[in-house]
Scaffold this active site. Structure first.
Site, PDB file in Angstrom:
ATOM      1  N   ASP A   7       0.862  -1.215   0.074  1.00  0.00           N
ATOM      2  CA  ASP A   7       0.002   0.042  -0.026  1.00  0.00           C
ATOM      3  C   ASP A   7       1.035   1.278  -0.013  1.00  0.00           C
ATOM      4  O   ASP A   7       2.136   0.896   0.236  1.00  0.00           O
ATOM      5  CB  ASP A   7      -1.045   0.002   1.387  1.00  0.00           C
ATOM      6  CG  ASP A   7      -1.416   1.096   1.530  1.00  0.00           C
ATOM      7  OD1 ASP A   7      -2.195   1.753   0.585  1.00  0.00           O
ATOM      8  OD2 ASP A   7      -1.506   1.906   2.760  1.00  0.00           O
ATOM      9  N   ASP A   9      -0.258   5.122   0.760  1.00  0.00           N
ATOM     10  CA  ASP A   9      -0.598   6.080   1.953  1.00  0.00           C
ATOM     11  C   ASP A   9      -0.574   5.505   3.305  1.00  0.00           C
ATOM     12  O   ASP A   9      -1.349   4.391   3.555  1.00  0.00           O
ATOM     13  CB  ASP A   9      -1.816   6.692   1.465  1.00  0.00           C
ATOM     14  CG  ASP A   9      -1.889   7.525   0.341  1.00  0.00           C
ATOM     15  OD1 ASP A   9      -1.087   8.534   0.187  1.00  0.00           O
ATOM     16  OD2 ASP A   9      -2.648   7.271  -0.452  1.00  0.00           O
TER      17      ASP A   9
HETATM   18  C1  XBP Z   1      -5.398   5.965   0.645  1.00  0.00           C
HETATM   19  C2  XBP Z   1      -6.496   7.116   0.534  1.00  0.00           C
HETATM   20  C3  XBP Z   1      -6.416   7.934  -0.613  1.00  0.00           C
HETATM   21  C4  XBP Z   1      -5.686   9.320  -0.344  1.00  0.00           C
HETATM   22  C5  XBP Z   1      -5.913  10.193  -1.494  1.00  0.00           C
HETATM   23  O1  XBP Z   1      -6.031   4.759   0.971  1.00  0.00           O
HETATM   24  O2  XBP Z   1      -7.603   6.929   0.847  1.00  0.00           O
HETATM   25  O3  XBP Z   1      -7.864   8.357  -0.901  1.00  0.00           O
HETATM   26  O4  XBP Z   1      -6.469   9.431   0.883  1.00  0.00           O
HETATM   27  O5  XBP Z   1      -5.712  10.010  -2.676  1.00  0.00           O
HETATM   28  P1  XBP Z   1      -5.068   3.288   0.865  1.00  0.00           P
HETATM   29  P2  XBP Z   1      -6.561  10.435  -3.949  1.00  0.00           P
HETATM   30  O6  XBP Z   1      -3.951   3.734   1.614  1.00  0.00           O
HETATM   31  O7  XBP Z   1      -5.806   2.419   1.574  1.00  0.00           O
HETATM   32  O8  XBP Z   1      -4.913   2.917  -0.359  1.00  0.00           O
HETATM   33  O9  XBP Z   1      -6.997  11.805  -3.699  1.00  0.00           O
HETATM   34  O10 XBP Z   1      -5.402  10.674  -5.054  1.00  0.00           O
HETATM   35  O11 XBP Z   1      -7.451   9.581  -4.202  1.00  0.00           O
HETATM   36 MG    MG Z   2      -2.993   3.132   3.344  1.00  0.00          MG
END
Ligand code: XBP
Ligand code: MG
Length: 250
Positions: A7, A9
């Site tokens: 993953d 973020d």
């Molecule tokens: C990450 C997210 C993303 C970011 C924003 O979730 O929820 O939406 O917050 O990215 P994970 P965008 O780590 O579970 O993948 O604004 O580009 O959608």
């Molecule tokens: Mg995440």
């Protein structure tokens, strides 16, 4: 163990509070909106993955002031494109580093020839910008597949992004291991039948990770050890490839 699937973020970097959140707020200002997502509200909004989905959910639940728009979906997409621009600028300014131990583990896996991939709900440009700026220029080449954003319509906690990545790699779940930081993330990886290692962060520390093979506060380094929150430590003080392999084998 034929692949490590990461993953982005919260797992590779702490992007949410000081990255995505700030970029959303900059986009709101640029659009002349009086919206502001403070840290607490953003924590609430994280329940919905995906930036466009998060904006829509905010509009539906909080009823903020909204300009008269003909096509709400297109308007949200435009606002989100501005957010992506601001987020990439923050990354380019070197504002968001990788978390402790991430660069070392990725380097170890790369040097050992263990294929790596990415499974994230974030926009592809964000992944490129993070890898380019926080790892090294050209770092995207370390990842055999980058599954990101709208490439699958159902975002996490749906398993689709992990399933997509494994299909692209021609691998089965039992040949891979996933790395996550959030409840939505592990629901997605577990629904795709993947063993999952979790490194929590400020927003996710109290979430349910009972399905994880290991939960740590961070991957860590020899001089910045991790804290074991769940699972077996095999006598290790930071997450290295050997520990990952032992968990995969167990
Ligand atoms: C990450 C997210 C993303 C970011 C924003 O979730 O929820 O939406 O917050 O990215 P994970 P965008 O780590 O579970 O993948 O604004 O580009 O959608
Ligand atoms: Mg995440």
């Amino acid at each position: 163990m034929k692949a490590l699937i990461f993953d982005v973020d919260g797992t590779l970097a702490d992007t949410e509070r000081d990255g995505h959140r700030v970029a959303f707020n900059l986009a709101f200002v640029e659009a002349g909106l009086d919206w502001e997502w403070d840290e607490a509200l953003y924590g609430e909004l994280l329940a919905v993955t995906g930036g466009k989905e998060r904006i829509r959910n905010f509009i539906e639940r909080k009823n903020p002031t909204l300009p008269e728009v003909e096509d709400l979906t297109a308007w949200i997409a435009g606002l989100h494109a501005s957010k992506t621009k601001h987020f990439v600028e923050l990354l380019s300014a070197g504002k968001i580093p990788l978390r402790s131990g991430v660069q070392r583990l990725l380097t170890e896996a790369h040097d050992a020839g263990v294929p790596m991939a990415i499974a994230t709900t974030t926009t592809p440009q964000n992944v490129s910008a993070l890898l380019e700026n926080a790892l090294f220029p050209g770092a995207e080449a370390w990842f055999e597949v980058i599954g990101a954003g709208d490439i699958v319509p159902a975002k996490k906690p749906a398993p689709d992004i992990y399933t997509y990545v494994m299909e692209q790699m021609g691998l089965k779940p039992e040949e891979c291991i996933a790395f996550e930081d959030s409840s939505n993330g592990i629901r997605s990886s577990r629904a795709a039948n993947l063993k999952t290692i979790v490194t929590v962060n400020g927003y996710t520390a109290d979430e349910d990770f009972s399905e994880a093979v290991l939960v740590l506060d961070q991957m860590g380094e020899a001089d910045d050890p991790c804290q074991l929150l769940q699972g077996e430590d095999f006598g290790k003080s930071y997450l290295d490839l050997e520990w990952v392999r032992k968990l995969w084998e167990s």
